[in-house]
Design a protein around this motif. Sequence first.
Motif, short mmCIF file in Angstrom:
data_model
loop_
_atom_site.label_atom_id
_atom_site.label_comp_id
_atom_site.label_asym_id
_atom_site.label_seq_id
_atom_site.Cartn_x
_atom_site.Cartn_y
_atom_site.Cartn_z
N LEU A 304 0.83 -1.21 0.00
CA LEU A 304 0.00 0.00 0.00
C LEU A 304 0.86 1.25 0.00
O LEU A 304 0.61 2.22 -0.71
CB LEU A 304 -0.92 0.02 1.23
N TYR A 305 1.94 1.20 0.82
CA TYR A 305 2.82 2.37 0.88
C TYR A 305 3.55 2.58 -0.44
O TYR A 305 3.85 3.70 -0.83
CB TYR A 305 3.84 2.21 2.02
N LEU A 306 3.83 1.45 -1.11
CA LEU A 306 4.47 1.56 -2.42
C LEU A 306 3.58 2.39 -3.34
O LEU A 306 4.03 3.27 -4.07
CB LEU A 306 4.63 0.16 -3.01
N GLY A 354 6.67 13.89 12.05
CA GLY A 354 6.48 13.05 10.87
C GLY A 354 5.22 12.22 10.95
O GLY A 354 4.30 12.50 11.72
N ASP A 355 5.22 11.22 10.10
CA ASP A 355 4.06 10.35 9.97
C ASP A 355 4.31 9.09 10.79
O ASP A 355 5.17 8.27 10.43
CB ASP A 355 3.87 10.02 8.48
N TRP A 434 12.19 5.30 0.93
CA TRP A 434 11.26 6.37 0.57
C TRP A 434 10.79 7.10 1.84
O TRP A 434 10.73 8.32 1.89
CB TRP A 434 10.07 5.78 -0.20
N ILE A 435 10.44 6.32 2.88
CA ILE A 435 9.93 6.93 4.12
C ILE A 435 10.99 7.85 4.73
O ILE A 435 10.72 8.99 5.11
CB ILE A 435 9.50 5.85 5.13
N VAL A 436 12.25 7.34 4.78
CA VAL A 436 13.32 8.14 5.39
C VAL A 436 13.50 9.45 4.60
O VAL A 436 13.56 10.54 5.18
CB VAL A 436 14.64 7.33 5.40
N LYS A 437 13.55 9.33 3.29
CA LYS A 437 13.79 10.53 2.47
C LYS A 437 12.60 11.49 2.59
O LYS A 437 12.79 12.71 2.63
CB LYS A 437 14.01 10.14 1.00
#
Length: 472
Positions: A304-306, A354-355, A434-437
């Motif tokens: 889903l996050y993708l 953040g999230d 992706w999350i880190v960036k």
Amino acid sequence: MPLSIHWRLTIGVAVALLVTLAVVFVTLRIALGQMMEADLGRDLTRDAGLVSAHVAILGSLDDREQLQEIVDSFSLGERGSAFMVVIRDTDGRILAATSGLAEGDFGLREDEVARVLEGATIKQTAELGDGDQVRLRTSRLTIGRDVVGIVQVAEDADFIGRALGRLQTVLLLVGLGGLVLAPLIGYWLARGTARPLQEVIRVAAEIEASDLSRRLGTREGPAEVRRLAETFDAMLERLEAAFQQQRDFVLDMSHELRTPLTVLRGNLDVMLLPEAGLDGETRASLERMSNEVERLIRLTENLLYLHHAEAGRDLGRRPVELDALCLEIYRQTKDLRTDVDFHLGNEDQVTVVGDRDLLKQMLLNLVDNSLKYTPAGGEVVLSLYREDARARLEVRDTGPGIEPEKVPLIFKRFYRGNSKVKGGAGIGLAITDWIVKAHGGEIQVASEPGKGSVFTVTLPLESSAQLEPSAT
Ligand code: ADP
């Protein structure tokens, strides 16, 4: 390295231009030389005819003075000048000649005299005593039907050499100019052809880097380049459609799977409550099931996050207590591997903005990988440090490590380095990255094959300017 089209065209055009120039120059020189020679020949024939006509009017060759007058009227100046005339009798003796000509000039052998008297015309290049070259025409003189003597007309031929020499100089200068200009013209022409291609390459490269919805568009340029752009666009169209289908499918499947998996987890949690009074073996087997269900849920969430990553979803921006999150992760995953010593290391108190869901998924992915790849008896440590303006999360394991050349690959989607270990789809680290960036942070791996890996995530600390009202 193969030469680019640009340079190939430049060199090709330059060589073609130079060869053309050379051929034109050589042809011009030969043609001009022949034309001038032919002109000279015609002049001589005409003048010989005129001298003959004048002599014919005289009626004989007896009057030397009259003959000399005729000769003088045809001669231009003295010996060596542009035009010279000699009149000889049938024995070859000179009767009249352009002033200044020596006895030996234009001399004739006996056999030549005989041939000429028989009607032959001798055309030759003769040299005067001082080296000047002249074209000489020797033919017989007739009055009525009688052959009365010989007429020789000559014209200075050096001017042909001089004219051709001048032409050669001019041609050489033009050639030199051509030598400089040809590559420039070639370069300019080649640029005109190669530019639309380079444009196509540039846009194509940009498309690769951004998204598939871009198109080259029909650009100006040669027909082939336009066709290439159209073909490329059509291919992008198909690719985009295929990717969209794939994304839709993944999204649908992950949605479809999530609900039953969550129900399954809920039921398993209830069954595992102490009140259920399960015997040891059943409990252990249910716990294994629960762990696997957790992993499946994590996988569907990664999928889903993708989708979110591709759709450019907005992040939640709220304070997240990382130390509490680490503890939560620890509690949630500690039972995944009972044969690995998994524990928390240093735990500073750190809050970032953040999230929360995404940050949790990121940590779960890292911890899950370490637990998954570390062999029995190994150790996995999750630590959190507070540094100047950053939070540093560290997941350290004593797993198989990652070969240095594979490190840049592991963050790519669908890359799986260790296919022997089950339970992965190769997207965990891509999502983590992706999350880190997306949080303005960085992820690094220090790994030694055979000894273990350390995944380090640094995140900027909270900044009140970015805070949204916190949800309780
Ligand atoms: P997977 O689903 O295969 O775990 P990931 O994106 O999470 O996909 O990881 C990509 C690859 O990186 C893995 O297949 C594995 O080869 C390597 N990898 C990730 N974490 C570790 C680790 N802690 N130790 C060794 N290799 C790892």
